[in-house]
Design a protein around this motif. Structure first.
Motif, PDB file in Angstrom:
ATOM      1  N   VAL A 275       0.952  -1.422  -0.048  1.00  0.00           N
ATOM      2  CA  VAL A 275      -0.037  -0.183   0.042  1.00  0.00           C
ATOM      3  C   VAL A 275       0.755   1.254  -0.032  1.00  0.00           C
ATOM      4  CG1 VAL A 275      -1.665   1.387   1.418  1.00  0.00           C
ATOM      5  CG2 VAL A 275      -1.810  -1.160   1.423  1.00  0.00           C
ATOM      6  N   TYR A 276       0.467   2.386  -1.233  1.00  0.00           N
ATOM      7  CA  TYR A 276       1.347   3.349  -1.100  1.00  0.00           C
ATOM      8  C   TYR A 276       0.516   4.656  -0.848  1.00  0.00           C
ATOM      9  CZ  TYR A 276       4.834   0.099  -3.387  1.00  0.00           C
ATOM     10  OH  TYR A 276       5.514  -0.881  -3.702  1.00  0.00           O
TER      11      TYR A 276
ATOM     12  N   LEU B  18      -0.472   6.515  -3.852  1.00  0.00           N
ATOM     13  CA  LEU B  18      -1.069   5.878  -5.153  1.00  0.00           C
ATOM     14  C   LEU B  18      -2.726   5.692  -4.790  1.00  0.00           C
ATOM     15  CD1 LEU B  18       1.324   3.059  -6.435  1.00  0.00           C
ATOM     16  CD2 LEU B  18       0.608   5.260  -7.393  1.00  0.00           C
ATOM     17  N   THR B  19      -3.462   5.679  -5.507  1.00  0.00           N
ATOM     18  CA  THR B  19      -4.893   5.516  -5.345  1.00  0.00           C
ATOM     19  C   THR B  19      -5.263   3.974  -5.208  1.00  0.00           C
ATOM     20  OG1 THR B  19      -5.538   5.723  -7.612  1.00  0.00           O
ATOM     21  CG2 THR B  19      -5.614   7.670  -6.028  1.00  0.00           C
ATOM     22  N   SER B  20      -4.338   3.149  -5.492  1.00  0.00           N
ATOM     23  CA  SER B  20      -4.481   1.691  -5.711  1.00  0.00           C
ATOM     24  C   SER B  20      -3.531   1.017  -4.939  1.00  0.00           C
ATOM     25  CB  SER B  20      -4.704   1.133  -7.051  1.00  0.00           C
ATOM     26  OG  SER B  20      -3.325   1.487  -7.765  1.00  0.00           O
ATOM     27  N   ILE B  21      -3.791  -0.501  -4.722  1.00  0.00           N
ATOM     28  CA  ILE B  21      -2.607  -1.084  -4.186  1.00  0.00           C
ATOM     29  C   ILE B  21      -2.226  -2.011  -5.002  1.00  0.00           C
ATOM     30  CG2 ILE B  21      -3.750  -1.108  -1.732  1.00  0.00           C
ATOM     31  CD1 ILE B  21      -5.131  -3.753  -2.014  1.00  0.00           C
ATOM     32  N   GLU B  22      -0.993  -2.818  -4.826  1.00  0.00           N
ATOM     33  CA  GLU B  22      -0.355  -3.625  -5.718  1.00  0.00           C
ATOM     34  C   GLU B  22       0.018  -5.095  -4.764  1.00  0.00           C
ATOM     35  OE1 GLU B  22       3.352  -2.302  -7.194  1.00  0.00           O
ATOM     36  OE2 GLU B  22       2.333  -0.744  -8.491  1.00  0.00           O
ATOM     37  N   MET B  23      -0.219  -6.321  -5.424  1.00  0.00           N
ATOM     38  CA  MET B  23      -0.134  -7.500  -4.694  1.00  0.00           C
ATOM     39  C   MET B  23       1.109  -8.329  -5.587  1.00  0.00           C
ATOM     40  SD  MET B  23      -3.931  -8.437  -3.896  1.00  0.00           S
ATOM     41  CE  MET B  23      -4.280  -8.886  -5.612  1.00  0.00           C
TER      42      MET B  23
END
Length: 222
Positions: free
Chosen positions: A186-187, A190-195
């Motif tokens: 989670v950044y 950014l408005t989204s997360i990465e996995m």
């Protein structure tokens, strides 16, 4: 008389050892054939119950030192294979995405695996149904990165969650297993997360694949 008897015994010993070696080889071959038949029966069972038309193929060439390289399958234009067709496999009771066809010749095709840096797959989390984009990283640290997952999904995502194709791209049918979640990032900016996710298939053990006929009526209906 003793020397003659010794020679006869030595000859008998050599003959018996040759028979033992032959029987051992036959037993080994029988075990290999039985295992091969069991694997083929499993693949045939998957082919008969598949939700789309596909062509079965066998991997005939790959780089054993680089699992992230392309590999060659013994099917080509003569069997109706076309560039960019999706490729899946059935392993340990799971149908998983392998990648897509990169190049095609008359009797062979080159398949690029889904963890290649040039692969993009529209996906969703099977349990929570949030959508994103799976991107190959080309490394073994995080083979497949899923991006553009809404931040509000963070509390609903669990480690081990299954990622499947969403079907929003015509190349890949919906519902094919892709990977499982191993790490969530989670950044703030950014408005989204990465996995980070790992493929559901063990690519080192792949022998047979199925190349999906994207022009088939069954796939067009999905």
């Amino acid at each position: 008389s003793s020397i003659t008897e010794l020679r006869r015994l030595q000859e008998n010993h050599r003959d018996l050892m040759a028979q033992v070696e032959s029987l051992t080889n036959q037993q080994r071959l029988y075990a290999e054939l039985r295992s091969e038949n069991e694997r083929l029966k499993e693949q045939l069972g998957f082919l008969e119950t598949a939700r789309y038309n596909s062509v079965a193929g066998r991997i005939i060439a790959r780089d054993p030192e680089n699992l992230y390289a392309t590999f060659v399958v013994n099917r080509g234009t003569a069997q109706g294979i076309k560039k960019n067709q999706a490729v899946v496999a059935y392993q340990d009771g799971v149908e998983g995405l392998v990648g897509r066809v990169l190049e095609v010749s008359r009797n062979t095709c080159v398949v690029v695996p889904l963890y290649d840096a040039g692969i993009y797959v529209a996906v969703r989390l099977e349990r929570s149904r949030y959508e994103g984009l799976a991107v190959g990283s080309g490394t073994d640290d995080a083979p497949i990165v899923v991006k553009y997952i809404k931040k509000r999904a963070r509390e609903e995502i669990q480690f081990g969650d299954l990622v499947v194709t969403s079907g929003l791209q015509s190349l890949y049918p919906p519902g094919i297993a892709v990977s499982r979640v191993t790490k969530i990032r989670v950044y703030d900016y950014l408005t989204s997360i990465e996995m980070d996710t790992d493929p559901v298939l063990d690519f080192a053990r792949l022998e047979y694949v199925f190349i999906i006929n994207r022009d088939s009526p069954s796939q067009g209906a999905e």
